[in-house]
Design a protein around this motif. Structure first.
Motif, mmCIF file in Angstrom:
data_model
loop_
_atom_site.group_PDB
_atom_site.id
_atom_site.type_symbol
_atom_site.label_atom_id
_atom_site.label_comp_id
_atom_site.label_asym_id
_atom_site.label_seq_id
_atom_site.Cartn_x
_atom_site.Cartn_y
_atom_site.Cartn_z
ATOM 1 N N ASP A 184 0.882 -1.162 0.000
ATOM 2 C CA ASP A 184 0.000 0.000 0.000
ATOM 3 C C ASP A 184 0.922 1.215 0.000
ATOM 4 O O ASP A 184 1.393 1.666 1.047
ATOM 5 C CB ASP A 184 -0.902 -0.003 1.233
ATOM 6 C CG ASP A 184 -1.988 1.053 1.151
ATOM 7 O OD1 ASP A 184 -1.813 2.029 0.392
ATOM 8 O OD2 ASP A 184 -3.015 0.925 1.842
ATOM 9 N N TRP A 215 -6.969 -1.311 -7.367
ATOM 10 C CA TRP A 215 -6.568 -2.673 -7.718
ATOM 11 C C TRP A 215 -5.756 -2.663 -9.002
ATOM 12 O O TRP A 215 -5.841 -1.716 -9.781
ATOM 13 C CB TRP A 215 -7.740 -3.649 -7.812
ATOM 14 C CG TRP A 215 -8.884 -3.318 -8.722
ATOM 15 C CD1 TRP A 215 -10.052 -2.697 -8.385
ATOM 16 C CD2 TRP A 215 -9.011 -3.633 -10.116
ATOM 17 N NE1 TRP A 215 -10.880 -2.594 -9.486
ATOM 18 C CE2 TRP A 215 -10.272 -3.172 -10.549
ATOM 19 C CE3 TRP A 215 -8.182 -4.270 -11.043
ATOM 20 C CZ2 TRP A 215 -10.731 -3.298 -11.871
ATOM 21 C CZ3 TRP A 215 -8.621 -4.415 -12.360
ATOM 22 C CH2 TRP A 215 -9.886 -3.927 -12.751
ATOM 23 N N GLU A 253 -5.682 -6.822 -5.150
ATOM 24 C CA GLU A 253 -6.711 -5.948 -4.597
ATOM 25 C C GLU A 253 -6.160 -5.095 -3.452
ATOM 26 O O GLU A 253 -5.123 -5.403 -2.866
ATOM 27 C CB GLU A 253 -7.887 -6.791 -4.076
ATOM 28 C CG GLU A 253 -8.510 -7.733 -5.091
ATOM 29 C CD GLU A 253 -9.439 -7.033 -6.059
ATOM 30 O OE1 GLU A 253 -9.777 -5.853 -5.795
ATOM 31 O OE2 GLU A 253 -9.824 -7.656 -7.068
ATOM 32 N N GLU A 254 -6.914 -4.041 -3.139
ATOM 33 C CA GLU A 254 -6.530 -3.145 -2.051
ATOM 34 C C GLU A 254 -6.363 -3.898 -0.735
ATOM 35 O O GLU A 254 -5.453 -3.602 0.053
ATOM 36 C CB GLU A 254 -7.617 -2.066 -1.908
ATOM 37 C CG GLU A 254 -7.146 -0.756 -1.387
ATOM 38 C CD GLU A 254 -8.191 0.334 -1.579
ATOM 39 O OE1 GLU A 254 -7.843 1.500 -1.330
ATOM 40 O OE2 GLU A 254 -9.348 0.021 -1.942
ATOM 41 N N GLU A 255 -7.237 -4.891 -0.511
ATOM 42 C CA GLU A 255 -7.154 -5.632 0.752
ATOM 43 C C GLU A 255 -5.923 -6.533 0.836
ATOM 44 O O GLU A 255 -5.576 -7.025 1.918
ATOM 45 C CB GLU A 255 -8.415 -6.463 0.986
ATOM 46 C CG GLU A 255 -8.812 -7.362 -0.149
ATOM 47 C CD GLU A 255 -9.849 -6.743 -1.076
ATOM 48 O OE1 GLU A 255 -10.656 -7.497 -1.644
ATOM 49 O OE2 GLU A 255 -9.839 -5.502 -1.228
ATOM 50 N N ASP A 256 -5.252 -6.786 -0.318
ATOM 51 C CA ASP A 256 -4.010 -7.566 -0.315
ATOM 52 C C ASP A 256 -2.815 -6.735 0.141
ATOM 53 O O ASP A 256 -1.760 -7.294 0.472
ATOM 54 C CB ASP A 256 -3.692 -8.086 -1.731
ATOM 55 C CG ASP A 256 -4.744 -9.025 -2.285
ATOM 56 O OD1 ASP A 256 -5.325 -9.783 -1.490
ATOM 57 O OD2 ASP A 256 -4.984 -8.994 -3.502
#
Length: 303
Positions: free
Chosen positions: A17, A204, A209-212
């Motif tokens: 991130d 993404w 994905e953002e959550e990764d």
């Protein structure tokens, strides 16, 4: 004799991130140091002030970077109406201004020509090369230059929020080589009011994905700690855009030697680019022909 590169033979993907500030190259170097990896690279540059998903490939996963780079990517970004800047973002100098402000309906109408197959002129302050030199270097020297328009596929471009008359928030999904700053610049010109990007976040990138994504601060906290390895994703994630074909041990041995290897029938047609696996691990990428995969990229056997 070539100098042997120091570091660990570690393969996989680490999704960062990215914070605003450091360049994409600086993030790659930080990740390589944190994991003590021999080899690392990223799958799609983010501008220094941009944030969000930056996928870092390590070791054998660097061979899958082109497939992630070519995949669709999504962005969320803010635009300031009424001002054009020389960098097309908030970091630059204001070069034109207008008191005009578009309505929501006018913005939605103006977005239509930016969707589908379009031609886009990259920003002057960008990494595109002109006669072998980066455009931003020439721009910093004040050189007057022309940058050729490039084709871009824009899957989706939506107005999602209008916090005030001066600003708006958009979401865009596009293909390889798209510049959000150029979208804002050209949208402002189309609306007759000028515009530039105020903030940008990639939400993404291909399969990532953002959550990764892991904050850079967390990576720094775990630098050179075996616990950081737990955040690695398999290199095979980078091949998710391609059909997978399973191969026999004999086929895998031939593929790893750079020769065509037999694969089991699967969801692929003659001439398709595919990847072959053995026990779920990538063996090679290549072209499927008559029951065999003809390799173009070969992965080292797991240790």
């Amino acid at each position: 004799m070539a100098r042997k590169r120091k570091g660990r033979d570690i393969s996989g993907w680490l999704v960062v991130d990215k914070p605003a500030g450091p360049s994409s190259t600086a993030i790659v170097n930080k990740v390589r140091w944190a994991l003590q990896a021999k080899k690392a690279g990223h799958a799609g540059t983010l501008d220094p002030e941009a944030t969000g998903v930056l996928a870092i490939a390590l070791g054998e996963a660097t061979k899958t970077v082109p497939f992630v780079t070519d995949a669709l990517k999504a962005y969320r970004f803010g635009v300031r109406f009424g001002q054009a800047t020389n960098t097309d973002d908030a970091e630059g100098e204001v070069i034109a201004a207008s008191d005009a402000r578009p309505t929501d309906d006018e913005i939605k109408q103006a977005l239509r020509p930016f969707i589908g197959d379009i031609m886009q002129v990259p920003p002057r302050f960008s990494a595109v090369k002109i006669d072998g030199e980066r455009a931003y270097k020439r721009a910093r020297e004040g050189e007057d230059m022309e940058i050729a328009a490039r084709p871009l596929w824009v899957e989706e471009l939506l107005l999602t929020d209008r916090p005030d008359a001066d600003g708006a928030v958009f979401e865009m999904t596009c293909g390889k080589g798209g510049y959000v700053r150029a979208i804002a610049r050209d949208l402002g010109e189309s609306l007759g009011c000028h515009a530039h990007v105020t903030w940008l976040r990639r939400t993404w990138s291909g399969p990532f994905e953002e959550e990764d994504a892991i904050p850079l601060s967390r990576i720094e906290d775990l630098a050179q700690d075996p616990a950081l390895d737990e955040f690695l994703l398999p290199l095979e994630v980078g091949l998710s855009e391609l059909p997978e074909l399973r191969c026999t041990p004999e086929g895998a041995a031939k593929l790893r030697n750079g020769n065509p290897g037999m694969v089991h029938p699967g969801d692929a047609e003659y001439g398709d680019e595919c990847w072959a696996s053995l026990d779920g691990r990538a063996v090679a990428v290549g072209i499927y022909k008559a029951g065999a995969l003809h390799p173009s990229r070969v992965f080292a056997a797991p240790a």
